[in-house]
Write a protein that holds these residues in place. Structure first.
Motif, PDB file in Angstrom:
ATOM      1  N   GLN A 123     -27.851 -57.481 -64.891  1.00 16.92           N
ATOM      2  CA  GLN A 123     -26.496 -57.116 -65.285  1.00 16.92           C
ATOM      3  C   GLN A 123     -26.430 -55.686 -65.784  1.00 16.92           C
ATOM      4  OE1 GLN A 123     -24.155 -60.466 -65.387  1.00 16.92           O
ATOM      5  NE2 GLN A 123     -24.895 -60.949 -67.431  1.00 16.92           N
ATOM      6  N   PHE A 124     -26.776 -54.733 -64.927  1.00 14.64           N
ATOM      7  CA  PHE A 124     -26.470 -53.357 -65.293  1.00 14.64           C
ATOM      8  C   PHE A 124     -25.031 -53.103 -64.881  1.00 14.64           C
ATOM      9  CE2 PHE A 124     -29.742 -53.263 -61.867  1.00 14.64           C
ATOM     10  CZ  PHE A 124     -30.868 -53.493 -62.608  1.00 14.64           C
ATOM     11  N   GLY A 125     -24.414 -52.132 -65.510  1.00 17.57           N
ATOM     12  CA  GLY A 125     -23.068 -51.721 -65.104  1.00 17.57           C
ATOM     13  C   GLY A 125     -22.086 -52.868 -65.181  1.00 17.57           C
ATOM     14  N   ASN A 126     -21.121 -52.898 -64.301  1.00 16.65           N
ATOM     15  CA  ASN A 126     -20.050 -53.869 -64.433  1.00 16.65           C
ATOM     16  C   ASN A 126     -20.314 -55.170 -63.683  1.00 16.65           C
ATOM     17  OD1 ASN A 126     -18.522 -52.178 -66.083  1.00 16.65           O
ATOM     18  ND2 ASN A 126     -17.786 -51.065 -64.302  1.00 16.65           N
ATOM     19  N   ILE A 179     -32.269 -46.898 -65.950  1.00 13.40           N
ATOM     20  CA  ILE A 179     -30.847 -46.758 -65.657  1.00 13.40           C
ATOM     21  C   ILE A 179     -30.342 -45.455 -66.271  1.00 13.40           C
ATOM     22  CG2 ILE A 179     -28.557 -47.771 -65.949  1.00 13.40           C
ATOM     23  CD1 ILE A 179     -30.721 -50.365 -66.581  1.00 13.40           C
ATOM     24  N   CYS A 180     -29.837 -44.569 -65.434  1.00 13.27           N
ATOM     25  CA  CYS A 180     -29.338 -43.287 -65.924  1.00 13.27           C
ATOM     26  C   CYS A 180     -27.960 -43.514 -66.549  1.00 13.27           C
ATOM     27  CB  CYS A 180     -29.247 -42.272 -64.796  1.00 13.27           C
ATOM     28  SG  CYS A 180     -28.594 -40.683 -65.357  1.00 13.27           S
ATOM     29  N   TYR A 195     -35.104 -52.863 -69.342  1.00 14.57           N
ATOM     30  CA  TYR A 195     -34.219 -51.802 -68.886  1.00 14.57           C
ATOM     31  C   TYR A 195     -34.415 -50.568 -69.756  1.00 14.57           C
ATOM     32  CZ  TYR A 195     -31.820 -55.780 -66.719  1.00 14.57           C
ATOM     33  OH  TYR A 195     -31.514 -56.902 -66.007  1.00 14.57           O
TER      34      TYR A 195
END
Lengths: 165, 165
Positions: B82-85, B102-103, B137
């Motif tokens: 669940q990175f981002g949206n 993750i940048c 992460y």
DNA sequence: GTCAGTGCAAACTTTTTGCAACTAC
DNA sequence: GTAGTTGCAAAAAGTTTGCACTGAC
């Protein structure tokens, strides 16, 4: 550091951040920061909204919460997590480094500390990347669910045995 | 193990899982599994949907994708992130353990391997918890964004110098 | 033949956006 | 005064659900 002291310090850090980035110092923003630093553990936007809805003076809209929390993340005062469906947040200043255990059965999130792990991660050299922060999520079964599963399995086997007789 | 071999093996694992849990072995489910194991790296439901929309025979609905991917996660053939949206997924069988960077600026996700870290995590004793899998992460700036930021900062300072003259 | 699984559309949830009103500067 | 912020409502994005139809068993 006691709770009020922490609140004063983060308010100061936030002020510096807002100044440095040309943002306005609105009462809503400080009210949100204060409320967040009154919460222990994780919260989502909805919980924060409910908590703040009680205030007569600084009831804020969801839109403002979303806007402000981005500033707080950039100011390194809040961390964002994404377990489950909705985003979870937590204060990050003056908070011991900790990791998260997420039960894949009941969804409960617990925290734990482990200095060895922490050091192992922080001393790692990352390829073409500059660490700012990190999240370690451990998925599995909490002891409660594991016990429950074992009990169920036993019952199932007992029922099978009965039928065979 | 070559790609076809992996696909055969995971199909077999999936079959066993479906049998063991009383689920039907529908062509859609196998088509989804196959497509997923043709993808390198992460994907979201929408990407998977587009990829499968090309097939004339096994065009599947989003609902089925969501349903099936839950089965695949339970069968331990797919991992959810669940990175981002939106939720991101990736195949997990025959895949080297890796971690994610993750940048926080451009959102790009890169993978890296680090055996020391891997061992440190896997050998940890977790309090009241049984590990099934984990995600690490690392958030920060990728080298590209960091270079960009430095360039911008330099320009800003140059502009300031000019004005002062 | 039966019922789990599917496709579709509608519903729901979370987050983002557009715009008028407000206020920190 | 003016531009950044806010609140509200509408929209968007992602996911879940209800229901009629289909096909695996």
């Amino acid at each position: 550091m006691d709770s009020q002291n922490v609140k004063d310090t983060v308010r100061q850090i936030f002020t510096e951040y807002l100044n440095a980035n040309g943002h306005r110092k609105t009462p809503e923003r400080y009210a949100i920061l204060d409320t967040i630093y009154s919460i222990d553990g994780h919260f989502d936007i909805d919980t924060l909204y409910s908590l703040m809805a009680d205030h007569e003076k600084f009831r804020v809209s969801r839109a403002t919460l979303y806007n402000t929390i981005i500033l707080l993340i950039n100011a390194r005062l809040v961390i964002k997590h994404q377990f489950g469906n909705s985003s979870q947040y937590e204060k990050s200043y003056n908070r011991d480094t900790h990791h998260h255990q997420i039960c894949t059965q009941c969804g409960r999130v617990t925290e734990f500390q482990n200095e060895e792990l922490q050091h192992a991660i922080e001393n790692t050299k990352f390829p073409r990347f500059t660490l700012s922060h990190y999240s370690l999520y451990i998925y599995g079964l909490c002891s409660k669910c594991e016990r429950q599963n074992k009990r169920k399995l036993k019952e199932k086997q007992n029922n099978l045995n009965k039928k065979e007789k």
